[in-house]
Scaffold this motif. Sequence first.
Motif, PDB file in Angstrom:
ATOM      1  N   TYR A  19       0.835  -1.209   0.000  1.00  0.00           N
ATOM      2  CA  TYR A  19       0.000   0.000   0.000  1.00  0.00           C
ATOM      3  C   TYR A  19       0.867   1.255   0.000  1.00  0.00           C
ATOM      4  CZ  TYR A  19       0.698   0.218   5.147  1.00  0.00           C
ATOM      5  OH  TYR A  19       1.239   0.285   6.413  1.00  0.00           O
ATOM      6  N   SER A  84      -4.408  -4.928   4.513  1.00  0.00           N
ATOM      7  CA  SER A  84      -3.731  -4.413   5.693  1.00  0.00           C
ATOM      8  C   SER A  84      -4.767  -4.026   6.745  1.00  0.00           C
ATOM      9  CB  SER A  84      -2.892  -3.192   5.328  1.00  0.00           C
ATOM     10  OG  SER A  84      -2.405  -2.556   6.499  1.00  0.00           O
ATOM     11  N   PHE A  85      -4.602  -4.566   7.962  1.00  0.00           N
ATOM     12  CA  PHE A  85      -5.555  -4.298   9.028  1.00  0.00           C
ATOM     13  C   PHE A  85      -4.925  -3.595  10.227  1.00  0.00           C
ATOM     14  CE2 PHE A  85      -8.089  -7.504   6.811  1.00  0.00           C
ATOM     15  CZ  PHE A  85      -9.376  -6.997   6.951  1.00  0.00           C
ATOM     16  N   TRP A 196      -6.404   1.490  16.513  1.00  0.00           N
ATOM     17  CA  TRP A 196      -6.252   2.207  15.251  1.00  0.00           C
ATOM     18  C   TRP A 196      -5.621   3.559  15.510  1.00  0.00           C
ATOM     19  CZ3 TRP A 196     -10.575   1.594  11.059  1.00  0.00           C
ATOM     20  CH2 TRP A 196     -10.868   0.231  10.895  1.00  0.00           C
ATOM     21  N   PHE A 200      -4.118   5.523   9.895  1.00  0.00           N
ATOM     22  CA  PHE A 200      -4.646   4.241   9.440  1.00  0.00           C
ATOM     23  C   PHE A 200      -6.136   4.340   9.154  1.00  0.00           C
ATOM     24  CE2 PHE A 200      -6.702   0.154  10.505  1.00  0.00           C
ATOM     25  CZ  PHE A 200      -6.214  -0.599   9.445  1.00  0.00           C
ATOM     26  N   ARG A 203      -6.503   5.900   5.765  1.00  0.00           N
ATOM     27  CA  ARG A 203      -6.071   4.972   4.710  1.00  0.00           C
ATOM     28  C   ARG A 203      -7.038   3.812   4.541  1.00  0.00           C
ATOM     29  NH1 ARG A 203      -3.116   0.254   4.876  1.00  0.00           N
ATOM     30  NH2 ARG A 203      -2.206   0.595   6.951  1.00  0.00           N
ATOM     31  N   HIS A 204      -7.476   3.228   5.644  1.00  0.00           N
ATOM     32  CA  HIS A 204      -8.350   2.063   5.550  1.00  0.00           C
ATOM     33  C   HIS A 204      -9.719   2.438   4.988  1.00  0.00           C
ATOM     34  CE1 HIS A 204      -9.105  -2.123   6.282  1.00  0.00           C
ATOM     35  NE2 HIS A 204     -10.166  -1.861   7.026  1.00  0.00           N
ATOM     36  N   HIS A 208     -11.094   0.808   1.520  1.00  0.00           N
ATOM     37  CA  HIS A 208     -12.372   0.103   1.431  1.00  0.00           C
ATOM     38  C   HIS A 208     -13.249   0.712   0.341  1.00  0.00           C
ATOM     39  CE1 HIS A 208     -16.335  -1.368   3.158  1.00  0.00           C
ATOM     40  NE2 HIS A 208     -15.617  -2.475   3.082  1.00  0.00           N
TER      41      HIS A 208
END
Length: 222
Positions: A19, A84-85, A196, A200, A203-204, A208
């Motif tokens: 990423y 990525s989590f 979190w 992040f 980005r997450h 999604h």
Amino acid sequence: MTIRVVLERGPKAKMFVAYAVDWPGWSRGAKTADGALDTFAAYQDRYRPVAVDAGRGREFDDAEAVEVVEERVGAGSTDFWGISFSAGALEQDPMDSADLERKLSLLTSCWAYFDDVAARVSPVMRKGPRGGGRDRDEIIAHTLRVESEDFAKRIGVPVPVGGVVEPAARAAHRAAFVAAMRAYQRGEQVRPMRSWTLPFLVRHTAFHTMDHAWEMEDKGSQ
């Protein structure tokens, strides 16, 4: 200027994900490290409209070479999903305010891209070899539901009564989400996120959004 990339693998190294640190939403996974990096690179042109819409087309075009700036082990779910989590070393709080505003502009462009795709693809999506898979409206509902009921709730944004599928509710939710992220940056949230970080979260959320926008493009006729 390079494209800074984090290469993340699951604990069992069954799946990898690459990423972009500076371009939220640009993230791809595969079964090998090289496969993840190759797939990531293959999506450069597909991500470009997001950068252009955010007024960063020239900056995006000038950053040609990929530089892996971190290799890390992600969560167990990474092995299953190739996603990525968790936050990397460059995504720790507190976040730089200028960086937040830059990434929020890109997140907003990711939302606009998603809405545009949803408006132009067919309602019926191409199914998998076994007939599985969601149609367009199901993908839209899933994307917005997870964002509002999981991501945004982490920083105190209430879930709107009736959901966020309708355009007016969607716009109001996104405005509240952005405002809450800015408030979190200023330290105005009573409870910090436990696992979190703000970088992040941005980005997450962008990932999604783009993941399902590209899914609709790939599976729907236009």
